[in-house]
Every structure is written in C-alpha cells, then in structure tokens.
Design an enzyme around this catalytic site. Structure first.
Site, PDB file in Angstrom:
ATOM      1  N   ASP A 153      -0.996  -0.650   8.459  1.00 17.49           N
ATOM      2  CA  ASP A 153      -2.121   0.254   8.698  1.00 17.49           C
ATOM      3  C   ASP A 153      -2.196   1.352   7.644  1.00 17.49           C
ATOM      4  O   ASP A 153      -2.794   2.397   7.884  1.00 17.49           O
ATOM      5  CB  ASP A 153      -2.011   0.875  10.086  1.00 17.49           C
ATOM      6  CG  ASP A 153      -0.721   1.686  10.256  1.00 17.49           C
ATOM      7  OD1 ASP A 153       0.083   1.726   9.304  1.00 17.49           O
ATOM      8  OD2 ASP A 153      -0.526   2.274  11.337  1.00 17.49           O
ATOM      9  N   CYS A 155       2.613   2.548   7.110  1.00 22.54           N
ATOM     10  CA  CYS A 155       3.824   1.903   7.620  1.00 22.54           C
ATOM     11  C   CYS A 155       5.084   2.653   7.205  1.00 22.54           C
ATOM     12  O   CYS A 155       6.040   2.712   7.971  1.00 22.54           O
ATOM     13  CB  CYS A 155       3.896   0.443   7.193  1.00 22.54           C
ATOM     14  SG  CYS A 155       4.141   0.208   5.458  1.00 22.54           S
ATOM     15  N   HIS A 166       5.221  -3.190   1.742  1.00 20.58           N
ATOM     16  CA  HIS A 166       5.271  -2.850   3.165  1.00 20.58           C
ATOM     17  C   HIS A 166       6.675  -2.376   3.547  1.00 20.58           C
ATOM     18  O   HIS A 166       7.661  -2.822   2.977  1.00 20.58           O
ATOM     19  CB  HIS A 166       4.890  -4.065   4.015  1.00 20.58           C
ATOM     20  CG  HIS A 166       4.810  -3.753   5.481  1.00 20.58           C
ATOM     21  ND1 HIS A 166       3.722  -3.131   6.053  1.00 20.58           N
ATOM     22  CD2 HIS A 166       5.688  -3.968   6.488  1.00 20.58           C
ATOM     23  CE1 HIS A 166       3.939  -2.979   7.349  1.00 20.58           C
ATOM     24  NE2 HIS A 166       5.127  -3.477   7.645  1.00 20.58           N
ATOM     25  N   HIS A 226      -8.822   4.918 -13.227  1.00 23.78           N
ATOM     26  CA  HIS A 226      -9.136   4.397 -11.896  1.00 23.78           C
ATOM     27  C   HIS A 226      -7.828   4.095 -11.167  1.00 23.78           C
ATOM     28  O   HIS A 226      -6.967   3.408 -11.699  1.00 23.78           O
ATOM     29  CB  HIS A 226      -9.970   3.115 -11.989  1.00 23.78           C
ATOM     30  CG  HIS A 226     -11.284   3.313 -12.668  1.00 23.78           C
ATOM     31  ND1 HIS A 226     -12.115   2.262 -13.032  1.00 23.78           N
ATOM     32  CD2 HIS A 226     -11.931   4.453 -13.056  1.00 23.78           C
ATOM     33  CE1 HIS A 226     -13.204   2.740 -13.607  1.00 23.78           C
ATOM     34  NE2 HIS A 226     -13.113   4.060 -13.637  1.00 23.78           N
TER      35      HIS A 226
END
Length: 402
Positions: free
Chosen positions: A205, A208, A314, A395
C-alpha cells in the site's frame, strides 16, 4: 532467552543470567514491581498457570514443574486478591515503558490480510543514495559491531550484491513488479527454539516499510501509525540538515520532508536509519535475492533488534510466534542484541527463512522490471535506466509499465 509480559510492558531475560526460580522472581520484581509472593506466572500458548508455591526458591527453571527454555513466553500478573493479601499500594511499581524496551498496544488477533504483489514501497532511486558499506559475511559468532555507513547503516552480505533498500521519495504511486510466487501471512516459517520464526506479510500500500516497522516496535499497523512514523521522519529531516543534506536525499530537505508525508511515497534507507534511532532499536532488513543483511542502528548501544524482510521493492516483518498463526501479542517482535561471542541463533534462523523464500522466488529483480516515467511516459527497464532518466530530466515519479 525468555520473553516476559507484565503489567508495565515486556522484558527479556537470558537463561544464562537466571537459572533458578528465585533468580526469575527477583528479576520480575525488579522489572515490574510485583513482589515474588504476589506473582502469578503463566506460560505456554494459550497461557497456563505455573504452580510454583510448593517449589523451593532454588528450583531450576529446567525443572519439569517450570520447564522454561529458550524462547519461552511468560505472562506475569498479580495473584487474585484474598483477605490475606497484603496492601499492594505499599509497593511502588516502576515505570519501565519506553520506545526502546516496552511493548505498546498489541495487534488484533486476526491475521494481517494476505496480499498480491502489486505495490512497492522501497525505492532503488536515486543512485546518489548508493549502497551501504559492505562488511564481513555474517557468522553464527557475532563480530564486533561494524562501522556505520551512510544513514547509520551497514551491510552484511551473505553473497555479494548491489541491491540495497534505498531511499524513498524518488518513487511515488504503485509501481509493480511481477513475482512468480505469492505467500500468505504466516505461511512461511522456520523453527527456532521450539517456536516458529514467521514471515508476517504486510500489504502493498506504499507504506509497507512503515507498517512493518510499526508492527515490530508498536505491535500494530494501519494508516494512523504510518502517518505518525512519516511525521517522525519528516521532522528529523527538517531538523538535521547536516546529517540529511540534499546530496544524500536527492531532493532539497524541505521538499523531501513534504513528500514523505504523502501516503503514496515509499520509504527506504533514510527512513530505516531515522526510525532506528527514534525507537532506539536496531532495524535489520534481510534481502531475499542476495542474502544481504542491511543493518541500521548497529553499534549505537541499542539493546533490542527487530528484523524486516526486503524483497526488492517491498518490506515485510519477521516475528517469533508460538505457532505460525498465533496472534502477535503472544510473539517476540524484538530480540535482545546478543553479546559479542554469543551465538546469534536468530540471525541463523532468518537466513534459513530467506533461503526458503528465495527458492519460492519471493523477490523482485529490480534490474529488469518494467517502468515508465509518470510525467513524460517514457518506457524504462529496471533501476539503472530509471536512475539515468531521473538524472537527465529531473523526473522522479515512476509507475509500472504493464
């Protein structure tokens, strides 16, 4: 070691330091103020009372009527009051709560939701973060603490790797990298001291890292605690410009601090460093693909260590539970930092857990996953191309290129 839960929080004891019932009850009294005669002791899962009233003070903890071994969980409370119970108000209970050593609210008993691998909260950008300095391979007999590298982190490789849990605000949104395996919460575990060192899966989400850290230091997860941890990071970045300058952050500190408050912004090495210091707890992140252990807070004198799992983009948490599906409140979320020369059995078990997950391909290859710039839509492949694009264009927002 054994973990003790009492009215004032939690504490841990090494069995080398407490050998008898008298030693144990004295240590408990010093920790929470409950005198030996008024202690109700429960152990096991679910907790069962220990009948110690008929035992002599010199009874060994290994005695069949006590049977405390490494990894045991002990719950301490006052005995039920009777007419013969002395006045408890005469006993002062010390406040032992602190962010470093006491548990806060435990997570709900329901397991944390399983996830598919669709969000990615740690970033390999910008390259300016570099990799934490490498130290010697981890051994079962711990070496003296490694010198801290950038962000207060050190990297202990099991194998050489260029991967690192790098920093935060270069990536925003929900880029995804396909994995060949999905793992449910509590599904993967390895034995440790008669319990289960278990992977606690955290949702994808974009928060984490914050959820994983909060689970380990606070015993809970959710938007509110993630917001709190993000505010801590943002405040430290703004108040410590010499420690976290633009050359380290990849952004002006004010811009970085503002972006970190955005729930869509990922966390990485900077955040682990700051949160380790804030909670006075070593945060170690084990990398599935490489076996590298990224260490934050090592050598700073912290007494406890928490373990995270890093799978490329993650973070999950690692906990020691009586059974893989046991609620967190019965588990060990932080471990005492072992003295030099004492076997680090937790590290060995973490490495075993990582080996299992690597065989299941529970990681993302950040050198090949497909991205595109969210501003100019340029397709990119992997960390290197995204880094170069960021340098050339400024960017810094990327999403998955499906």
């Amino acid at each position: 070691m054994i973990r003790i839960r009492h009215p004032q929080g939690t504490s841990t004891l090494h069995l080398a330091q407490v050998k008898t019932l008298q030693d144990l009850q004295k240590s408990i009294s010093e920790s929470c103020g409950i005198p030996a005669w008024d202690q109700e002791l429960r152990t096991g899962y679910p907790p069962r009372p220990l009948s110690v009233s008929t035992l002599s003070p010199g009874t060994l903890l290994s005695h069949a009527d006590i049977a405390l071994t490494a990894g045991s969980q002990l719950t301490v409370s006052y005995k039920p009051a009777t007419s013969s119970t002395p006045n408890r108000s005469a006993h002062t209970i010390p406040d032992t709560t602190s962010s470093a050593s006491s548990s806060q609210s435990a997570a709900a008993a329901a397991p944390i939701a399983d996830r598919s691998f669709t969000a990615a909260p740690s970033t390999p950008l910008p390259q300016a973060f570099g990799n934490p300095a490498s130290a010697a391979p981890p051994a079962l007999k711990p070496k003296p603490p490694a010198s801290s590298a950038r962000f207060g982190g050190a990297t202990t490789p099991r194998a050489e790797s260029s991967r690192a849990p790098l920093s935060s605000s270069a990536y925003t949104g929900s880029p995804t990298a396909k994995k060949s395996a999905k793992v449910a919460d509590g599904e993967v575990h390895v034995p440790l001291d008669g319990q289960a060192l278990t992977l606690k899966v955290v949702d994808d989400d974009n928060s984490c890292l914050f959820n994983a850290v909060s689970m380990l230091v606070k015993g809970t997860i959710g938007a509110a605690v993630c917001k709190e941890l993000r505010q801590i990071v943002s405040s430290v970045v703004l108040s410590s410009p010499d420690e976290y300058p633009e050359v380290i952050l990849g952004h002006d500190p004010a811009v970085y601090a503002a972006k970190m408050l955005d729930p869509k912004t990922w966390g990485g090495a900077v955040e682990l460093s700051i949160l380790s210091k804030h909670f006075q707890t070593e945060l170690h992140a084990a990398d599935v693909a490489s076996g590298v252990v990224h260490r934050f807070g090592e050598g700073m004198g912290f007494e406890e260590r928490a373990w995270l799992l890093y799978s490329g983009i993650h973070y999950d948490a690692i906990a020691l539970l009586p059974t893989p599906d046991a609620p967190l409140e019965f588990g060990t979320l932080r471990f005492p930092v072992p003295p030099v020369g004492v076997e680090d059995v937790v590290l060995e078990a973490v490495q075993d857990l990582v080996s299992v997950l690597k065989k299941r391909h529970y990681y993302t290859d950040t050198s090949t996953f497909a991205l595109k710039c969210n501003r100019c839509q340029t397709p990119l492949q992997g960390q290197r191309q995204a880094t170069e694009h960021a340098k050339q264009t400024g960017h810094t927002e990327f999403v998955e290129n499906e």
